[in-house]
Design a protein around this motif. Structure first.
Motif, PDB file in Angstrom:
ATOM      1  N   LEU A  96       0.845  -1.192   0.000  1.00 57.76           N
ATOM      2  CA  LEU A  96       0.000   0.000   0.000  1.00 57.76           C
ATOM      3  C   LEU A  96       0.882   1.244   0.000  1.00 57.76           C
ATOM      4  CD1 LEU A  96      -1.928  -2.283   0.949  1.00 57.76           C
ATOM      5  CD2 LEU A  96      -3.037  -0.603   2.417  1.00 57.76           C
ATOM      6  N   LEU A 142      -4.129   3.287  -4.957  1.00 57.68           N
ATOM      7  CA  LEU A 142      -5.078   3.763  -3.949  1.00 57.68           C
ATOM      8  C   LEU A 142      -5.711   5.105  -4.319  1.00 57.68           C
ATOM      9  CD1 LEU A 142      -3.037   2.728  -0.796  1.00 57.68           C
ATOM     10  CD2 LEU A 142      -5.016   1.566  -1.763  1.00 57.68           C
ATOM     11  N   ILE A 195      -9.047  -2.199  -0.599  1.00 59.94           N
ATOM     12  CA  ILE A 195      -8.093  -3.291  -0.348  1.00 59.94           C
ATOM     13  C   ILE A 195      -8.810  -4.539   0.161  1.00 59.94           C
ATOM     14  CG2 ILE A 195      -6.052  -3.997   0.966  1.00 59.94           C
ATOM     15  CD1 ILE A 195      -5.616  -1.885  -1.301  1.00 59.94           C
ATOM     16  N   GLY A 251      -0.215   4.547   3.803  1.00 57.86           N
ATOM     17  CA  GLY A 251      -0.508   3.141   3.501  1.00 57.86           C
ATOM     18  C   GLY A 251      -0.236   2.234   4.690  1.00 57.86           C
TER      19      GLY A 251
END
Length: 211
Positions: free
Chosen positions: A6, A37, A54, A73
């Motif tokens: 992430l 993202l 996610i 993240g």
């Protein structure tokens, strides 16, 4: 085990860290999934949206997941681990604990008030190489994600630079202090961790017992 990376705030899957980690995993070879993202709409970004994005990408057969999260993240990864038993391991790179308390004072009261009134603030997006509008909804949403609720004992490795100018290493010290399942490794670096990619990989390799 599925591995998901992430990226951070106003970043992208093409960030230097994301590419470096992807390259290391490819050589093992293990697939490292690196979702975007921003989801094509940075202006509407919220932590809740990232969590849902996610979670929806988790394997459907209950295959365990290791999350590697950088900066914001990392914060999102920690909240995913709190909510989903499928997350069995966390690696947090300069995680953005206390994100709002570190970021908002740098903007200043006037800018925050204007953001609230005008609904959007122009934020430099490193992935895009230009400034993009970000909705104030990002702030109101982020306020509900406090660290004190993160109490699920998931094996966690935090790698944080001593010279971090964005999220001070004290934020990670504070988080690790009351959670015996967290291992904190201090690195001689800043928030980008660009000069310690090799050390990061060695720590991940050992922590995850990779081939």
């Amino acid at each position: 085990m599925q591995y998901i990376y992430l990226h951070g705030f106003a970043s992208s899957p093409k960030s230097a860290k994301a590419l470096a980690m992807g390259d290391r995993f490819t050589k093992i070879p293990i697939q490292l999934n690196i979702p975007d993202l921003n989801a094509g709409d940075f202006s509407g970004l919220t932590i809740t949206r990232q969590l849902n994005q996610i979670a929806a990408a988790f394997p459907h057969d209950s295959e365990p997941v290791t999350l590697i999260g950088s900066s914001l993240g990392g914060l999102v990864s920690a909240h995913l681990a709190q909510q989903y038993q499928q997350v069995e391991r966390l690696i947090l790179l300069a995680p953005a604990f206390g994100f709002l308390s570190h970021w908002l004072p740098k903007l200043g009261d006037e800018a925050i008030k204007r953001w609230q009134q005008e609904k959007y603030l122009m934020v430099y997006h490193y992935g895009e190489g230009r400034s993009l509008p970000l909705s104030y909804d990002f702030i109101t949403d982020a306020e509900q994600y406090q660290e004190d609720i993160l109490q699920r004992p998931v094996p966690t490795l935090i790698l944080h630079g001593r010279q971090d100018e964005v999220i001070p290493i004290t934020a990670s010290h504070q988080f690790a202090r009351s959670r015996p399942w967290v291992e904190l490794v201090e690195l001689d670096s800043d928030h980008a961790l660009g000069n310690v990619t090799g050390e990061i990989w060695q720590a991940i390799h050992l922590f995850c017992q990779l081939p």
